[in-house]
Enzyme design. Structure first.
Site, mmCIF file in Angstrom:
data_model
loop_
_atom_site.group_PDB
_atom_site.id
_atom_site.type_symbol
_atom_site.label_atom_id
_atom_site.label_comp_id
_atom_site.label_asym_id
_atom_site.label_seq_id
_atom_site.Cartn_x
_atom_site.Cartn_y
_atom_site.Cartn_z
ATOM 1 N N CYS A 73 60.288 85.143 -16.237
ATOM 2 C CA CYS A 73 59.985 84.787 -17.420
ATOM 3 C C CYS A 73 58.450 85.037 -17.738
ATOM 4 O O CYS A 73 57.712 83.778 -17.156
ATOM 5 C CB CYS A 73 60.519 83.258 -17.725
ATOM 6 S SG CYS A 73 59.954 83.008 -19.208
ATOM 7 N N CYS A 76 57.665 80.935 -18.201
ATOM 8 C CA CYS A 76 57.336 80.584 -17.155
ATOM 9 C C CYS A 76 56.260 80.539 -16.431
ATOM 10 O O CYS A 76 55.549 78.916 -15.787
ATOM 11 C CB CYS A 76 58.498 81.255 -16.242
ATOM 12 S SG CYS A 76 60.117 79.667 -16.859
ATOM 13 N N ARG A 407 40.033 62.128 10.830
ATOM 14 C CA ARG A 407 38.659 62.830 10.396
ATOM 15 C C ARG A 407 37.807 64.063 11.096
ATOM 16 O O ARG A 407 38.569 64.941 11.816
ATOM 17 C CB ARG A 407 37.741 62.143 9.929
ATOM 18 C CG ARG A 407 38.300 60.708 8.158
ATOM 19 C CD ARG A 407 37.062 59.973 7.649
ATOM 20 N NE ARG A 407 36.130 61.221 7.353
ATOM 21 C CZ ARG A 407 35.186 60.658 6.796
ATOM 22 N NH1 ARG A 407 34.657 59.991 7.960
ATOM 23 N NH2 ARG A 407 34.379 61.360 5.986
ATOM 24 N N TRP A 414 35.008 71.187 6.576
ATOM 25 C CA TRP A 414 34.999 71.083 5.716
ATOM 26 C C TRP A 414 33.204 70.855 5.054
ATOM 27 O O TRP A 414 32.272 71.614 4.016
ATOM 28 C CB TRP A 414 35.426 69.961 4.855
ATOM 29 C CG TRP A 414 36.898 70.598 4.339
ATOM 30 C CD1 TRP A 414 38.362 69.656 5.229
ATOM 31 C CD2 TRP A 414 37.267 71.458 3.504
ATOM 32 N NE1 TRP A 414 39.265 70.135 3.981
ATOM 33 C CE2 TRP A 414 38.516 71.488 3.089
ATOM 34 C CE3 TRP A 414 36.740 71.951 2.191
ATOM 35 C CZ2 TRP A 414 39.180 72.118 2.697
ATOM 36 C CZ3 TRP A 414 37.241 72.924 1.361
ATOM 37 C CH2 TRP A 414 39.424 72.802 1.892
ATOM 38 N N HIS A 418 30.891 73.871 2.737
ATOM 39 C CA HIS A 418 29.519 72.763 1.748
ATOM 40 C C HIS A 418 28.223 73.462 2.226
ATOM 41 O O HIS A 418 28.136 74.406 0.891
ATOM 42 C CB HIS A 418 29.594 71.820 1.425
ATOM 43 C CG HIS A 418 31.465 71.516 0.770
ATOM 44 N ND1 HIS A 418 31.547 71.870 -0.424
ATOM 45 C CD2 HIS A 418 32.446 71.080 1.085
ATOM 46 C CE1 HIS A 418 33.314 71.685 -1.069
ATOM 47 N NE2 HIS A 418 33.421 70.921 0.176
ATOM 48 N N TRP A 478 34.816 73.264 -3.620
ATOM 49 C CA TRP A 478 34.970 71.910 -4.204
ATOM 50 C C TRP A 478 36.370 71.646 -4.681
ATOM 51 O O TRP A 478 36.799 70.654 -4.540
ATOM 52 C CB TRP A 478 33.815 71.694 -5.326
ATOM 53 C CG TRP A 478 33.708 70.180 -6.066
ATOM 54 C CD1 TRP A 478 33.907 68.889 -5.896
ATOM 55 C CD2 TRP A 478 34.455 69.997 -7.293
ATOM 56 N NE1 TRP A 478 34.356 68.298 -6.331
ATOM 57 C CE2 TRP A 478 34.073 69.004 -7.563
ATOM 58 C CE3 TRP A 478 34.829 71.064 -8.350
ATOM 59 C CZ2 TRP A 478 34.924 68.507 -9.440
ATOM 60 C CZ3 TRP A 478 35.176 70.977 -9.674
ATOM 61 C CH2 TRP A 478 34.905 69.223 -9.636
ATOM 62 N N SER A 479 36.772 72.315 -5.630
ATOM 63 C CA SER A 479 38.005 72.323 -6.389
ATOM 64 C C SER A 479 39.422 72.154 -5.535
ATOM 65 O O SER A 479 40.166 71.584 -4.884
ATOM 66 C CB SER A 479 38.636 73.664 -7.103
ATOM 67 O OG SER A 479 39.833 72.793 -7.977
ATOM 68 N N VAL A 484 43.146 69.629 -1.805
ATOM 69 C CA VAL A 484 43.909 68.978 -0.068
ATOM 70 C C VAL A 484 43.721 67.916 -0.311
ATOM 71 O O VAL A 484 44.863 67.101 0.367
ATOM 72 C CB VAL A 484 42.785 69.961 0.816
ATOM 73 C CG1 VAL A 484 43.160 69.619 1.975
ATOM 74 C CG2 VAL A 484 43.037 71.252 1.190
#
Length: 808
Positions: A73, A76, A407, A414, A418, A478-479, A484
């Site tokens: 759909c 949807c 951590r 990460w 970055h 970053w997003s 996460v």
């Protein structure tokens, strides 16, 4: 039916073509969409099937919001991003209300949709806690298509829930002044957060649900109509948040903006506020963990080079070590990973020299595979590239956790990527996917957490196509990082000292957060991009807690020396084990030819001989000592001296001989080290070149060895005999006495040389023990007797036949 894809056709002719195209697109998407659905487990949405639908919707302790959709759909598909965002937005509400979805296009789910009377897509229904089996849920007719509208609809459904109330859902009604006065008498918490707001505002109820998973704090709402409380605290702004303490004191919560997200961030970070089920923090300044590492004080607003180098150490020395052979796609991924590090990593000179050397070596590898051992040798700089080293060991600072399992390496990964995306943007990279594609490939092929790798691959497959420039690459990463954080918030892996929140928090970048006119939170992406460029720039990376480069190089040099020493010791051990010194002579006086016969041959140990593992240095010293002794000329031994030396034990390096009384049978090859009779030398049929451990220039003429007819007792192996230089001389002289070895492994001396009649008997018995000769004699007589008996038997029988034939 109004929301069904097939009902989208209008009766007006001008819009028939676009509508038909949309319907065609829906059916074209059917095969792929039906197989995978519109949602995955990483979207924080429970996927309903026949196996779990009852446990989620029937008699559950939490309310549920369910979307019934068809993967073919178009509406949807368009709504799915909003539903995913809603799941991330209210992820902290999960104990009270959960989000679920079911694909009615899948054949195995069709009965579910029929049972719940679903006739159009998408349909959203609200199921109360402790719903009965015959409950069909409350249908959201004409539900809003934005996050805030859906969030408010869910709050309205919770407020009208009725009894029984969901156990995990806090009260949503306003608090009264009387309740405030007696609150701490019945609630052992540290803070009571009061949010003053208008009656139509949802901020207070949203913050209440945001904090329901946290302990030591309770959030309640106060309406602006409560004049007594408003006057007592002097409230003039709505909304606003005040903290009420057990001692009766009040204080206003300082935030950049009076909005839901700002309140939530600030309240989560209050001292003593922890997620439910998380252990409290150690109150002392120094926090120790199982590795006895002290807590390193650090600035949360800065990046530390120690974290980046620790990440490289773990990735290249620990994570890659799980792959003994790297080939195919994994090898390509590794090459690209090291190339990006050598290009963009803002490391110290020694680390950069090592990465460039490693990258050059990898790019020159033309084979389709490499071994990790070869990679590790280059990583450890065994080639002795000057001023190149990667520090060994982990030294976490900004990525350290309150416990050793929190951590650390995931935080370092990460942070590293970055930094790389920011450095690529600063260097003016032309390919916006360069760093992200390398990160995606490395995580897919090498990252140890396979579920994490699958989730990241799903995000990359969906979102990387939107990246069109290096700045957009920074924003996508970053997003993804925040997605996460939202997904694993509240998981067992979350450090209570560092809760998973949307980053950066307002205290680090207040301008990154904004609020719309209705109080809805939104990100100021321009300010976020500026913050990322500044926070992860090479100029702001701190070198605290790092070893000095000279210390790193010195440790590497010492390690190489130690490895070289071990290699030399191993080679010395192998050489000593391969050298077999001849036993102490117990034969007649040595001749010049015998003195030249100082050859060291490999000899397998007897089963009955015990070896001892000596230190390598002692073995090497023993070898040198034996070589010096063998180089000295042997003194001539007077007659009868062989009797004095006959019982000396043979000397072997690293060999512990058994006591003489132990009768050990030598089952291995026996090499005769002494001269035999000249008749045996004459019988040799081929020549074997003598082996030597000396170099060519040091070799002296040695006797040539031939294959004799002598057999090792009990084994039958051909022994080596030196051919005398006067081989063609006469045999009239008396033959030298031979030294033979008994079955017990001891040497004995024969008696005087045999006479002329017994010389051939001596020749025939060469290589056989007395027992062997005795057995041969007995067998000879038995066979003779047998033949004689057979001869007499047949002779008598022949005579009888002749007599019978002669009778008339």
């Amino acid at each position: 039916m109004a929301r069904r894809c097939s009902r989208a056709t209008s009766q007006q002719s001008p819009v028939r073509r676009p509508t038909a195209a949309a319907i065609l697109m829906c059916f074209c998407l059917l095969p792929s969409a039906a197989q995978a659905g519109l949602y995955t487990a990483s979207d924080q949405i429970t996927l309903l099937t026949r196996d779990n639908v009852e446990s989620v919707l029937v008699n559950s302790t939490a309310a549920a919001v369910v979307e019934f959709y068809a993967s073919w759909c178009g509406h949807c598909i368009s709504f799915s991003p909003v539903y995913k965002s809603l799941a991330r937005d209210i992820s902290e509400w999960r104990p009270a209300v959960s989000l679920a979805a079911v694909d009615c296009a899948a054949e195995e789910n069709r009965k579910i949709c029929v049972d719940y009377k679903i006739r159009g897509f998408p349909s959203i229904k609200f199921f109360r806690a402790f719903s009965k089996e015959d409950s069909y849920g409350t249908n959201y007719l004409g539900f809003p298509r934005d996050i805030s509208g859906l969030r408010h609809a869910i709050i309205d459904s919770l407020e009208t829930h009725g009894e029984p109330w969901p156990p995990s859902c806090p009260p949503l009604e306003p608090i009264s002044p009387a309740e405030v006065d007696v609150f701490f008498g019945t609630n052992p918490v540290q803070y009571l957060a009061l949010i003053f707001e208008e009656s139509r505002s949802y901020v207070g109820r949203e913050v209440i649900l945001d904090l329901l998973q946290f302990e030591n704090i309770t959030v309640r709402r106060v309406l602006s109509s409560e004049v007594s409380l408003v006057t007592k605290l002097g409230v003039t702004e709505f909304p606003s948040c005040y903290l009420y303490y057990p001692d009766g004191q009040f204080s206003r919560l300082q935030v950049s903006r009076e909005a839901r997200s700002f309140y939530t961030y600030a309240l989560m970070r209050l001292p003593g506020v922890l997620r439910s089920g998380k252990a409290g923090l150690i109150s002392s300044v120094v926090i120790t963990n199982s590795s006895a590492e002290p807590w390193r004080s650090f600035n949360r607003t800065r990046v530390y080079m120690a974290d980046l180098e620790s990440t490289l150490h773990y990735a290249l020395r620990v994570e890659l070590a799980a792959h003994s052979l790297i080939k195919g796609e994994a090898l390509t991924s590794l090459k690209n990973y090291i190339a990006v590090l050598a290009k963009y990593f803002p490391g110290r000179s020694v680390v950069m020299n090592l990465l460039k050397s490693l990258n050059s070596w990898l790019q020159n590898q033309t084979a389709d595979h490499i071994s990790y051992e070869a990679f590790r040798e280059m990583l450890d700089n065994t080639a002795q590239v000057p001023d190149a080293a990667l520090p060994e060991g982990e030294r976490w600072v900004g990525c350290q956790g309150s416990q050793p399992h929190f951590r650390r390496y995931p935080c370092g990964v990460w942070t590293l990527f970055h930094v790389l995306t920011v450095q690529a943007d600063s260097a003016g990279a032309s390919n916006p996917h360069e760093v992200l594609s390398v990160m995606r490939s490395y995580v897919k092929n090498f990252f140890g957490c396979r579920d994490c790798a699958d989730h990241f691959e799903t995000m990359a497959r969906e979102g990387l196509r939107t990246v069109s420039s290096p700045p957009s690459a920074m924003l996508w990463l970053w997003s993804a990082h925040n997605r996460v954080n939202s997904r694993i918030a509240g998981a067992l892996s979350e450090d209570p000292h560092f809760p998973k929140i949307q980053w950066p928090p307002p205290e680090m970048c207040s301008s990154c957060h904004a609020a719309s006119s209705d109080g809805e939170h939104r990100w100021n992406t321009n300010r976020v991009l500026s913050f990322l460029s500044s926070h992860f720039s090479s100029s702001r990376i701190l070198n605290d807690y790092l070893e000095d480069e000279s210390q790193v190089l010195e440790k590497q040099r010492q390690k190489h020396e130690q490895q070289l020493k071990l290699v030399l010791q191993r080679k010395a051990r192998e050489a000593s084990n391969s050298v077999t010194l001849p036993p102490s002579s117990s034969s007649s006086p040595s001749s010049p030819l015998e003195e030249d016969e100082e050859e060291k041959e490999e000899e397998e140990p007897d089963d009955g001989v015990a070896y001892e593992e000596d230190e390598v240095g002692e073995e090497a010293a023993a070898v040198r000592e034996m070589e010096e002794k063998s180089a000295k000329p042997k003194p001539k031994v007077e007659g009868g001296a062989d009797h004095q030396q006959r019982h000396k034990k043979p000397s072997f390096v690293g060999l512990r001989m058994r006591e003489p009384q132990e009768d050990i049978v030598d089952l291995d090859s026996f090499v005769n080290k002494h001269f035999g009779a000249k008749v045996l030398q004459f019988a040799s049929s081929s020549l074997v070149k003598q082996r030597t451990l000396q170099r060519k220039v040091e070799q002296e003429p040695r006797p040539v060895f031939g294959l004799s007819l002598e057999l090792d007792a009990g084994v039958g192996m051909v022994g080596l005999q030196p051919i005398d230089q006067d081989l063609h001389a006469g045999f009239g002289g008396q033959t030298k006495r031979l030294q033979k070895r008994e079955l017990a492994g001891r040497y004995f001396e024969e008696g005087p040389g045999p006479g002329p009649g017994g010389r051939w008997i001596s020749v025939l018995s060469v290589g056989f023990s007395k027992l062997d000769v005795s057995l041969c004699v007995v067998l000879y007589f038995l066979s003779t007797a047998c033949l004689l008996g057979m001869y007499l038997f047949f002779r008598n029988r022949l005579k009888r036949r002749r007599i019978k034939l002669a009778l008339p």
